[in-house]
Write an enzyme that holds these catalytic residues in place. Structure first.
Site, short mmCIF file in Angstrom:
data_model
loop_
_atom_site.label_atom_id
_atom_site.label_comp_id
_atom_site.label_asym_id
_atom_site.label_seq_id
_atom_site.Cartn_x
_atom_site.Cartn_y
_atom_site.Cartn_z
N ASN A 50 -22.47 -2.51 60.35
CA ASN A 50 -21.25 -3.25 59.97
C ASN A 50 -19.98 -2.70 60.60
O ASN A 50 -18.92 -3.25 60.40
CB ASN A 50 -21.10 -3.24 58.44
CG ASN A 50 -20.94 -1.82 57.91
OD1 ASN A 50 -21.51 -0.88 58.46
ND2 ASN A 50 -20.17 -1.67 56.85
N LEU A 68 4.97 13.27 21.34
CA LEU A 68 5.69 14.30 22.11
C LEU A 68 4.89 14.67 23.35
O LEU A 68 3.77 15.18 23.25
CB LEU A 68 5.92 15.54 21.25
CG LEU A 68 6.67 15.28 19.93
CD1 LEU A 68 6.93 16.60 19.21
CD2 LEU A 68 7.99 14.54 20.19
N ARG A 79 0.71 27.17 29.92
CA ARG A 79 -0.51 27.93 29.67
C ARG A 79 -1.75 27.27 30.29
O ARG A 79 -2.80 27.88 30.39
CB ARG A 79 -0.71 28.12 28.15
CG ARG A 79 0.31 29.07 27.54
CD ARG A 79 0.36 28.98 26.01
NE ARG A 79 1.17 27.84 25.56
CZ ARG A 79 1.41 27.56 24.28
NH1 ARG A 79 0.90 28.34 23.32
NH2 ARG A 79 2.14 26.52 23.94
N ASN A 85 -0.37 24.08 10.64
CA ASN A 85 0.27 22.80 10.93
C ASN A 85 -0.41 22.22 12.17
O ASN A 85 -0.42 22.83 13.23
CB ASN A 85 1.76 23.08 11.21
CG ASN A 85 2.45 21.89 11.87
OD1 ASN A 85 2.09 20.75 11.64
ND2 ASN A 85 3.46 22.19 12.70
C1 UD1 Z 1 3.37 23.09 17.82
C2 UD1 Z 1 4.00 23.36 16.44
C3 UD1 Z 1 3.04 24.26 15.64
C4 UD1 Z 1 1.70 23.58 15.52
C5 UD1 Z 1 1.15 23.19 16.89
C6 UD1 Z 1 -0.07 22.32 16.72
C7 UD1 Z 1 6.43 23.39 16.73
C8 UD1 Z 1 7.64 24.23 16.82
N1 UD1 Z 1 5.28 24.02 16.61
O1 UD1 Z 1 3.27 24.33 18.49
O2 UD1 Z 1 3.57 24.49 14.35
O3 UD1 Z 1 0.79 24.44 14.85
O4 UD1 Z 1 2.11 22.44 17.66
O5 UD1 Z 1 -0.69 22.04 17.94
O6 UD1 Z 1 6.54 22.18 16.72
N2 UD1 Z 1 7.07 19.11 23.58
C9 UD1 Z 1 8.08 18.31 24.04
N3 UD1 Z 1 9.31 18.85 24.25
C10 UD1 Z 1 9.58 20.15 24.01
C11 UD1 Z 1 8.54 20.99 23.54
C12 UD1 Z 1 7.28 20.43 23.33
O7 UD1 Z 1 7.88 17.13 24.26
O8 UD1 Z 1 10.73 20.55 24.22
C13 UD1 Z 1 5.74 18.53 23.38
C14 UD1 Z 1 4.67 19.15 24.24
O9 UD1 Z 1 4.50 18.39 25.43
C15 UD1 Z 1 3.44 19.07 23.36
C16 UD1 Z 1 3.98 19.06 21.96
O10 UD1 Z 1 5.35 18.76 22.05
O11 UD1 Z 1 2.70 17.88 23.58
C17 UD1 Z 1 3.79 20.41 21.26
O12 UD1 Z 1 4.44 21.42 21.99
P1 UD1 Z 1 3.77 22.83 22.21
O13 UD1 Z 1 4.68 23.64 23.04
O14 UD1 Z 1 2.38 22.67 22.65
O15 UD1 Z 1 3.83 23.38 20.70
P2 UD1 Z 1 2.92 24.50 20.06
O16 UD1 Z 1 3.41 25.82 20.50
O17 UD1 Z 1 1.50 24.20 20.30
CA CA Z 2 0.40 22.66 21.45
#
Ligand code: UD1
Ligand code: CA
Length: 466
Positions: A385, A8, A15, A169
């Site tokens: 050069n 993902l 942030r 998680n």
């Molecule tokens: C997510 C998890 C959380 C976990 C944490 C671990 C969910 C809802 N939550 O939260 O439980 O503890 O990761 O690091 O999954 N992304 C997409 N498309 C989107 C949203 C996100 O591709 O629409 C990708 C982001 O680029 C990122 C990853 O998914 O690489 C995680 O997204 P992020 O928003 O960082 O999730 P967290 O709030 O950290």
């Molecule tokens: Ca994250």
């Protein structure tokens, strides 16, 4: 069983407060998403799909053909992101790991362990979890009285009781592929963030009577999800330590790991010693039994065995075996040094080949040049050069001797075994074994020094105020 991976990487990463898309922020010199995809590929997946959105082109051009891609045009949550992959993997059966592009420390060993446990238990989902002293910001793993995983609750949706749970998680999972895409159809966005959470599939599986397992990592580094610059620096520190340990176990001496920076793709031969302040970046390769540093900054360079490099900067340079570089040398792109070459203090080399046994010991600039074997370039000698518009080549053939403070005005050739007298400005080529002298002849005026002193003294006395 077929194994697949989904990475993902579509989020912007607000942030981070950055113009650079989050997953492209480097950890030990390599974009986070690169670490993650490499771990998945090393774990032996047959297909890997990266979900891109923000910075899609940049992410795709960095990762290249190592993965397949789907676009998530609008970032509606991690569940929505995975759902976009249905067009590619929807009809597959097997195990699919899902990993976030912002967890750069996840290892291939852990991903393999996760898949193995998952498959052996016949689970619908297996979640990689970790216990953290400070779980703030992460989704919490809620277990039932029998210890089984019931659901995952995001920080923002936690009750006070759930907030107190330390098991988190990590955002890395293994799913039964078919069941994953079926469950995603049931995910809604009824939560604090109004997003489609991937984590909701865990609760959906449990309601459907499916098996959900947890695989706990004992390396908390693996759980770091980089959402801001603080976590980025923590990830950097963990990765730096991990890389240093790997090199040390492979036979590299690192005098002070805390002040040594080794990029993720750097290779180093055994019995090499890295002194404090050494920075090795990019695709740098270091041979065996080298002495690197103190204070060496080396990027995208190839260093053969037995080389010594002190207090120097190298970029896209090649250094032959047993050569010595520095202190205070600057080897710029296109530098190619042969065996046993000596580059001394305050010497700059650019786009130049210097063959075996040649010495450029002090205060020289060698640019756009071809220098043969066993050549001696004297202190302060330079290649000229550039005329402000064009670059021209200087050739110095084998066994030539270029005296101190010589200017070689390119294009020019100093022939084999030729000798250029110190202080010469050479504008025409020097044939083999000739001696070139290109400076005004010296004239001595007998007793003149005393005469000049007398004049100066008188002038000073006349100028005295009354
Ligand atoms: C997510 C998890 C959380 C976990 C944490 C671990 C969910 C809802 N939550 O939260 O439980 O503890 O990761 O690091 O999954 N992304 C997409 N498309 C989107 C949203 C996100 O591709 O629409 C990708 C982001 O680029 C990122 C990853 O998914 O690489 C995680 O997204 P992020 O928003 O960082 O999730 P967290 O709030 O950290
Ligand atoms: Ca994250």
């Amino acid at each position: 069983m077929k194994r697949m991976a989904i990475v993902l990487a579509a989020g912007q990463g607000k942030r981070m407060k950055s113009k650079l898309y989050k997953v492209l922020h480097p950890v030990c010199g390599k974009p986070m998403v690169g670490h993650v995809l490499d771990a998945a590929l090393r774990a032996g997946v047959e297909r890997s799909v990266v979900v891109v959105g923000h910075g899609a082109e940049a992410v795709q051009s960095f990762l290249g053909s190592r993965a397949e891609y789907v676009l998530q045009a609008e970032q509606l949550g991690t569940g929505h992101a995975v759902k976009q992959v249905k067009s590619l993997l929807g009809s597959e059966s097997g195990s699919t790991i899902v990993v976030c592009g912002d967890t750069p420390l996840v290892t291939s060993e852990t991903l393999e362990g996760l898949m193995k446990l998952h498959e052996s238990r016949g689970a619908a989902a297996t979640v990689l979890t970790a216990e953290l002293d400070n779980p703030k910001g992460y989704g919490r793993v809620i277990r039932g009285e029998d210890g089984s995983v019931q659901r995952i609750v995001e920080q923002k949706d936690c009750t006070e009781q759930e907030d107190a749970v330390n098991e988190i998680n990590t955002g890395t999972y293994c799913f039964d592929n078919a069941k994953l895409f079926a469950a995603l159809e049931k995910v809604t966005n009824q939560n604090a963030q109004g997003e489609y959470y991937l984590t909701d599939v865990v609760g959906i599986f449990r309601n459907d009577g499916e098996v959900v397992e947890a695989y706990m990592s004992d390396d908390i580094a693996e759980s770091i999800g980089v959402n801001d610059r603080l976590a980025l620096s923590q990830a950097e520190a963990f990765m730096r330590e991990r890389l240093a340990v790997r090199h040390m176990l492979n036979g590299v001496t690192i005098i002070d790991p805390a002040s040594t920076y080794i990029g993720a793709d750097v290779t180093i031969g055994s019995d090499t010693v890295l002194y404090p302040g050494t920075i090795l970046k990019g695709m740098t390769t270091i041979g065996e039994a080298c002495h690197i540093g103190p204070q060496a900054d080396i990027e995208d360079s190839i260093i053969q065995d037995g080389v010594t490099i002190k207090h120097s900067v190298l970029s896209q340079a090649e250094v032959g075996s047993e050569a010595t570089v520095g202190p205070f040398a600057y080897l710029r792109p296109g530098t190619k040094l042969g065996r046993n070459v000596k580059i001394g203090d305050f010497v700059e080399v650019k786009n130049a080949t210097i063959d075996e046994g040649s010495k450029v010991s002090h205060l020289s600039y060698i640019g756009d040049a071809k220098v043969g074997k066993n050549v001696n370039v004297g202190c302060g000698a330079i290649t000229v050069n550039y005329d402000g518009y064009n670059k021209a080549v200087t050739t110095i053939e084998d066994d030539a001797f270029v005296g101190s403070n010589v200017n070689l005005i390119a294009p020019v050739t100093v022939g084999k075994g030729a000798y250029v007298v110190a202080g010469s400005t050479v504008t025409h080529s020097v044939p083999d074994n000739d001696l070139a002298i290109a400076r005004p002849r010296q004239e001595n005026k007998p007793g003149y020094a005393e005469k000049i002193r007398g004049r100066a003294k008188a002038k000073k006395q006349n100028a005295k105020p009354e």
